[in-house]
Motif scaffolding. Structure first.
Motif, PDB file in Angstrom:
ATOM      1  N   GLN A   1     -40.068 -21.778  41.582  1.00 61.66           N
ATOM      2  CA  GLN A   1     -39.974 -20.338  41.330  1.00 61.66           C
ATOM      3  C   GLN A   1     -38.615 -19.980  40.754  1.00 61.66           C
ATOM      4  O   GLN A   1     -38.509 -19.176  39.814  1.00 61.66           O
ATOM      5  CB  GLN A   1     -40.211 -19.565  42.632  1.00 61.66           C
ATOM      6  N   GLU A   2     -37.572 -20.566  41.298  1.00 61.65           N
ATOM      7  CA  GLU A   2     -36.219 -20.305  40.792  1.00 61.65           C
ATOM      8  C   GLU A   2     -36.093 -20.745  39.337  1.00 61.65           C
ATOM      9  O   GLU A   2     -35.477 -20.047  38.511  1.00 61.65           O
ATOM     10  CB  GLU A   2     -35.195 -21.037  41.655  1.00 61.65           C
ATOM     11  N   ALA A   3     -36.684 -21.905  39.008  1.00 61.40           N
ATOM     12  CA  ALA A   3     -36.637 -22.390  37.633  1.00 61.40           C
ATOM     13  C   ALA A   3     -37.393 -21.455  36.690  1.00 61.40           C
ATOM     14  O   ALA A   3     -36.929 -21.148  35.585  1.00 61.40           O
ATOM     15  CB  ALA A   3     -37.226 -23.797  37.558  1.00 61.40           C
ATOM     16  N   ALA A   4     -38.556 -20.982  37.132  1.00 61.38           N
ATOM     17  CA  ALA A   4     -39.344 -20.063  36.306  1.00 61.38           C
ATOM     18  C   ALA A   4     -38.591 -18.762  36.076  1.00 61.38           C
ATOM     19  O   ALA A   4     -38.605 -18.198  34.968  1.00 61.38           O
ATOM     20  CB  ALA A   4     -40.691 -19.797  36.961  1.00 61.38           C
ATOM     21  N   GLU A   5     -37.915 -18.262  37.115  1.00 61.30           N
ATOM     22  CA  GLU A   5     -37.135 -17.034  36.970  1.00 61.30           C
ATOM     23  C   GLU A   5     -36.010 -17.227  35.958  1.00 61.30           C
ATOM     24  O   GLU A   5     -35.699 -16.325  35.170  1.00 61.30           O
ATOM     25  CB  GLU A   5     -36.581 -16.617  38.325  1.00 61.30           C
ATOM     26  N   GLY A   6     -35.406 -18.403  35.956  1.00 59.20           N
ATOM     27  CA  GLY A   6     -34.361 -18.695  34.985  1.00 59.20           C
ATOM     28  C   GLY A   6     -34.889 -18.676  33.562  1.00 59.20           C
ATOM     29  O   GLY A   6     -34.223 -18.163  32.646  1.00 59.20           O
ATOM     30  N   LEU A   7     -36.072 -19.214  33.367  1.00 56.94           N
ATOM     31  CA  LEU A   7     -36.674 -19.208  32.028  1.00 56.94           C
ATOM     32  C   LEU A   7     -37.018 -17.785  31.600  1.00 56.94           C
ATOM     33  O   LEU A   7     -36.855 -17.428  30.419  1.00 56.94           O
ATOM     34  CB  LEU A   7     -37.927 -20.081  32.014  1.00 56.94           C
ATOM     35  N   ARG A   8     -37.477 -16.970  32.537  1.00 58.75           N
ATOM     36  CA  ARG A   8     -37.798 -15.580  32.200  1.00 58.75           C
ATOM     37  C   ARG A   8     -36.534 -14.803  31.846  1.00 58.75           C
ATOM     38  O   ARG A   8     -36.535 -13.989  30.913  1.00 58.75           O
ATOM     39  CB  ARG A   8     -38.547 -14.908  33.356  1.00 58.75           C
ATOM     40  N   ARG A   9     -35.445 -15.061  32.572  1.00 56.10           N
ATOM     41  CA  ARG A   9     -34.179 -14.386  32.245  1.00 56.10           C
ATOM     42  C   ARG A   9     -33.701 -14.758  30.847  1.00 56.10           C
ATOM     43  O   ARG A   9     -33.034 -13.959  30.173  1.00 56.10           O
ATOM     44  CB  ARG A   9     -33.108 -14.742  33.277  1.00 56.10           C
ATOM     45  N   ALA A  10     -34.045 -15.950  30.418  1.00 54.94           N
ATOM     46  CA  ALA A  10     -33.654 -16.405  29.079  1.00 54.94           C
ATOM     47  C   ALA A  10     -34.618 -15.910  28.002  1.00 54.94           C
ATOM     48  O   ALA A  10     -34.448 -16.243  26.816  1.00 54.94           O
ATOM     49  CB  ALA A  10     -33.580 -17.930  29.052  1.00 54.94           C
ATOM     50  N   GLY A  11     -35.621 -15.132  28.408  1.00 57.84           N
ATOM     51  CA  GLY A  11     -36.543 -14.552  27.434  1.00 57.84           C
ATOM     52  C   GLY A  11     -37.864 -15.273  27.308  1.00 57.84           C
ATOM     53  O   GLY A  11     -38.684 -14.913  26.454  1.00 57.84           O
ATOM     54  N   GLY A  12     -38.109 -16.280  28.134  1.00 65.65           N
ATOM     55  CA  GLY A  12     -39.351 -17.045  28.041  1.00 65.65           C
ATOM     56  C   GLY A  12     -40.446 -16.485  28.927  1.00 65.65           C
ATOM     57  O   GLY A  12     -40.210 -15.640  29.788  1.00 65.65           O
ATOM     58  N   GLN A  13     -41.649 -16.979  28.702  1.00 68.30           N
ATOM     59  CA  GLN A  13     -42.800 -16.647  29.529  1.00 68.30           C
ATOM     60  C   GLN A  13     -43.030 -17.806  30.483  1.00 68.30           C
ATOM     61  O   GLN A  13     -43.375 -18.907  30.057  1.00 68.30           O
ATOM     62  CB  GLN A  13     -44.042 -16.415  28.661  1.00 68.30           C
ATOM     63  N   ALA A  14     -42.837 -17.561  31.774  1.00 70.54           N
ATOM     64  CA  ALA A  14     -42.918 -18.661  32.739  1.00 70.54           C
ATOM     65  C   ALA A  14     -43.392 -18.160  34.089  1.00 70.54           C
ATOM     66  O   ALA A  14     -43.154 -17.021  34.478  1.00 70.54           O
ATOM     67  CB  ALA A  14     -41.555 -19.340  32.896  1.00 70.54           C
ATOM     68  N   ALA A  15     -44.063 -19.049  34.815  1.00 68.58           N
ATOM     69  CA  ALA A  15     -44.513 -18.780  36.176  1.00 68.58           C
ATOM     70  C   ALA A  15     -44.435 -20.083  36.955  1.00 68.58           C
ATOM     71  O   ALA A  15     -44.221 -21.156  36.382  1.00 68.58           O
ATOM     72  CB  ALA A  15     -45.929 -18.221  36.184  1.00 68.58           C
TER      73      ALA A  15
END
Length: 259
Positions: free
Chosen positions: A47-61
């Motif tokens: 979850q932490e990794a997915a949140e990092g990708l979302r902060r960078a502008g990506g679509q992640a879950a």
């Protein structure tokens, strides 16, 4: 190297996606337009990794999943479809390993690594098949192995057998599922310096210089080297590539054979 829309509109499920090479692949996919589902046994880490990708502008879950449990794998696939509406790419990256002489390895230790690496890969492929078949981009399966699964791996017979099995599994599926529009390939990384395993096994133990010397290029690899290979195999650039084992090891296995 790749345009920002190389993987636009695609969805990838990546096992072991919360750390290491899996996360590097996920990051590259997200930067290039893909939606990514990170799955792993540690829900918080994924979850932490997915949140990092979302902060960078990506679509992640993220989704918790132990690949040894087929029901959990099917649930992860279902979660991917529910969140993103499709599944186009499966990356089998989850793995287990530890160093142990074969004569001292317990049957349970052998079974555990086979269950994670080989059985987990089959579970992912089997659960994803109908959805990859339905992909409008054509399905792509990429499994992370090692040339030690081909040459043998003294001190890690369990991982050698598992990775060798994944290579055979992948080439079998490449033929069986080619008519379904699914490409099935493997990547064999060499010593990747910015991974926990290499730091622990080689660098911190003082074996770094000798290990680097075993590669033809005389240097460590990077997680990004493996991610670039995974982008290529998932993209239209590899549209006619299936059943291949892309070796990303700096010529290590060839130099060892020559020596």
């Amino acid at each position: 190297m790749f345009t920002n829309d190389t993987l636009k509109g695609r969805t990838a499920l990546i096992t072991g996606g919360g750390t290491g090479i899996g996360l590097e692949i996920a990051s590259a996919y997200a930067r290039l337009g893909a939606s990514v589902m990170l799955v792993g046994r540690n829900q918080e880490r994924a979850q932490e990794a997915a949140e990092g990708l979302r902060r960078a502008g990506g679509q992640a879950a993220a989704c918790r999943c132990d690949v040894r449990d087929y029901d959990q794998v099917t649930n992860a696939v279902a979660a991917t479809l529910a969140r993103f509406g499709a599944l186009d790419i499966l990356v089998n990256n989850a793995a287990g390993n530890f160093v142990c002489p074969s004569a001292e390895l317990s049957p349970n230790g052998f079974r555990t690594v086979i269950d994670i690496d080989l059985n987990g890969t089959f579970h992912g492929c089997h659960a994803a098949h109908p959805h990859l078949k339905a992909s409008r981009h054509g399905g792509s399966i990429i499994s992370i192995i090692t040339m030690r699964g081909v040459t043998g791996w003294p001190g890690a017979i369990h991982a050698a057998c598992a990775k060798g099995g994944i290579l055979s599994l992948s080439r079998t599926l490449a033929v069986e599922w080619g008519g379904d529009g699914i490409r099935v390939n493997t990547i064999s990384p060499g010593p990747i310096a910015d991974t926990e395993g290499v730091r622990r096994m080689y660098i911190e133990s003082g074996k770094g210089p000798s290990e680097v010397g075993k590669t033809a290029l005389g240097r460590w690899g990077r997680k990004a080297d493996v991610a670039n290979a995974a982008v290529f195999l998932a993209s239209d650039l590899a549209d006619y590539v299936t059943g291949a084992n892309l070796i990303v090891d700096g010529g290590r296995w060839l130099k060892q054979a020559a020596d």
